[in-house]
Design an enzyme around this catalytic site. Structure first.
Site, PDB file in Angstrom:
ATOM      1  N   CYS A   8      30.062  36.643  46.740  1.00 36.33           N
ATOM      2  CA  CYS A   8      31.256  37.106  46.030  1.00 36.33           C
ATOM      3  C   CYS A   8      32.314  37.441  47.072  1.00 36.33           C
ATOM      4  O   CYS A   8      32.229  36.975  48.213  1.00 36.33           O
ATOM      5  CB  CYS A   8      30.930  38.286  45.111  1.00 36.33           C
ATOM      6  SG  CYS A   8      30.335  39.763  45.960  1.00 36.33           S
ATOM      7  N   ASN A  11      31.055  41.490  48.690  1.00 36.09           N
ATOM      8  CA  ASN A  11      29.599  41.676  48.886  1.00 36.09           C
ATOM      9  C   ASN A  11      29.177  43.132  48.665  1.00 36.09           C
ATOM     10  O   ASN A  11      28.242  43.623  49.299  1.00 36.09           O
ATOM     11  CB  ASN A  11      29.157  41.171  50.272  1.00 36.09           C
ATOM     12  CG  ASN A  11      27.632  41.037  50.439  1.00 36.09           C
ATOM     13  OD1 ASN A  11      27.118  41.132  51.545  1.00 36.09           O
ATOM     14  ND2 ASN A  11      26.915  40.820  49.367  1.00 36.09           N
ATOM     15  N   CYS A  13      29.697  44.410  45.111  1.00 32.21           N
ATOM     16  CA  CYS A  13      29.536  44.582  43.657  1.00 32.21           C
ATOM     17  C   CYS A  13      28.700  43.459  43.038  1.00 32.21           C
ATOM     18  O   CYS A  13      27.531  43.652  42.694  1.00 32.21           O
ATOM     19  CB  CYS A  13      30.894  44.660  42.961  1.00 32.21           C
ATOM     20  SG  CYS A  13      31.899  46.082  43.458  1.00 32.21           S
ATOM     21  N   ARG A  14      29.286  42.275  42.891  1.00 31.74           N
ATOM     22  CA  ARG A  14      28.617  41.222  42.113  1.00 31.74           C
ATOM     23  C   ARG A  14      27.447  40.571  42.823  1.00 31.74           C
ATOM     24  O   ARG A  14      26.365  40.422  42.246  1.00 31.74           O
ATOM     25  CB  ARG A  14      29.638  40.165  41.686  1.00 31.74           C
ATOM     26  CG  ARG A  14      30.661  40.693  40.700  1.00 31.74           C
ATOM     27  CD  ARG A  14      31.854  39.781  40.588  1.00 31.74           C
ATOM     28  NE  ARG A  14      32.616  39.747  41.835  1.00 31.74           N
ATOM     29  CZ  ARG A  14      33.632  38.949  42.081  1.00 31.74           C
ATOM     30  NH1 ARG A  14      34.014  38.078  41.150  1.00 31.74           N
ATOM     31  NH2 ARG A  14      34.281  38.999  43.229  1.00 31.74           N
ATOM     32  N   SER A  15      27.645  40.120  44.078  1.00 34.14           N
ATOM     33  CA  SER A  15      26.534  39.398  44.728  1.00 34.14           C
ATOM     34  C   SER A  15      25.344  40.307  45.072  1.00 34.14           C
ATOM     35  O   SER A  15      24.203  39.869  44.942  1.00 34.14           O
ATOM     36  CB  SER A  15      27.007  38.580  45.934  1.00 34.14           C
ATOM     37  OG  SER A  15      27.561  39.385  46.944  1.00 34.14           O
ATOM     38  N   ASP A 125      35.243  40.243  38.434  1.00 34.37           N
ATOM     39  CA  ASP A 125      35.251  41.244  39.500  1.00 34.37           C
ATOM     40  C   ASP A 125      35.427  42.640  38.902  1.00 34.37           C
ATOM     41  O   ASP A 125      36.434  42.919  38.256  1.00 34.37           O
ATOM     42  CB  ASP A 125      36.421  40.916  40.441  1.00 34.37           C
ATOM     43  CG  ASP A 125      36.524  41.871  41.613  1.00 34.37           C
ATOM     44  OD1 ASP A 125      35.758  42.849  41.660  1.00 34.37           O
ATOM     45  OD2 ASP A 125      37.378  41.621  42.480  1.00 34.37           O
TER      46      ASP A 125
HETATM   47  P1  4NP Z   1      32.735  42.015  44.791  1.00 36.31           P
HETATM   48  O1  4NP Z   1      33.883  43.038  44.354  1.00 36.31           O
HETATM   49  O2  4NP Z   1      33.427  40.776  45.298  1.00 36.31           O
HETATM   50  O3  4NP Z   1      31.981  41.768  43.536  1.00 36.31           O
HETATM   51  O4  4NP Z   1      31.923  42.714  45.861  1.00 36.31           O
HETATM   52  C1  4NP Z   1      34.912  43.409  45.218  1.00 36.31           C
HETATM   53  C2  4NP Z   1      34.717  44.413  46.138  1.00 36.31           C
HETATM   54  C3  4NP Z   1      35.739  44.802  46.979  1.00 36.31           C
HETATM   55  C4  4NP Z   1      36.973  44.172  46.884  1.00 36.31           C
HETATM   56  C5  4NP Z   1      37.174  43.159  45.972  1.00 36.31           C
HETATM   57  C6  4NP Z   1      36.134  42.769  45.142  1.00 36.31           C
HETATM   58  N1  4NP Z   1      38.036  44.593  47.720  1.00 36.31           N
HETATM   59  O5  4NP Z   1      39.164  44.099  47.557  1.00 36.31           O
HETATM   60  O6  4NP Z   1      37.832  45.452  48.615  1.00 36.31           O
END
Ligand code: 4NP
Length: 153
Positions: A8, A11, A13-15, A125
């Site tokens: 994702c 790294n 939240c989703r992955s 997201d």
């Molecule tokens: P992820 O979510 O891609 O599912 O881990 C996010 C976590 C942090 C950010 C964006 C998406 N960020 O912009 O810091």
């Protein structure tokens, strides 16, 4: 052994959620000698950090311990290491396609393509969202991970 990498953006939240959910399905099915699971991000803001506290909390309520995971960047070497590289959304897939070396023979695609019966093609997201968004990530990931594992066993 087949190796699966979830990717994702951050790294955190989703992955990591997909990592923990598939890992548990594999352990519960006694298949840990056949499959290895990992996760990574295309953005570098959270390298070395544990998953988002909300990700850890909502996953723990469903029996997944994500607290031991640490964020890392996806690398060129991952294309030599992994058989399945599964992106959580189209923008991450586009970035991975740009990185993909010509000799890569594995599967690079959207994770949610393994759940064609669901209306989602991407895991949304949840980073700027609320509890409902984190629960949705878990709902989509749990359903898709089951279908994915069935397909690759
Ligand atoms: P992820 O979510 O891609 O599912 O881990 C996010 C976590 C942090 C950010 C964006 C998406 N960020 O912009 O810091």
């Amino acid at each position: 052994m087949k190796k699966i990498l979830f990717v994702c953006l951050g790294n955190i939240c989703r992955s990591p959620t997909a990592d923990g959910v598939l890992r548990k399905l594999i352990v519960d099915a006694g298949l840990e000698k056949r499959f290895l699971v990992d996760s990574a991000g295309t953005g570098d803001w959270h390298i070395g950090r544990a998953p988002d506290p909300r990700t850890i909390k909502f996953a723990a309520k469903r029996g997944y311990d994500l607290s031991v995971l640490r964020a890392r960047l996806v690398t060129q070497d991952d294309f030599d290491e992994f058989d399945y590289i599964l992106a959580m959304d189209k923008s991450n897939l586009a970035n991975l396609q740009k990185m993909k070396p010509a000799h890569f023979t594995g599967h690079l695609g959207l994770f949610m393509d393994f759940a064609p019966h669901l209306e989602y093609r991407e895991v949304p997201d949840p980073y700027h969202g609320d509890a409902e968004d984190f629960e949705r990530v878990l709902d989509l990931v749990e359903e898709t991970a089951q279908h994915f594992l069935k397909k690759i066993v």
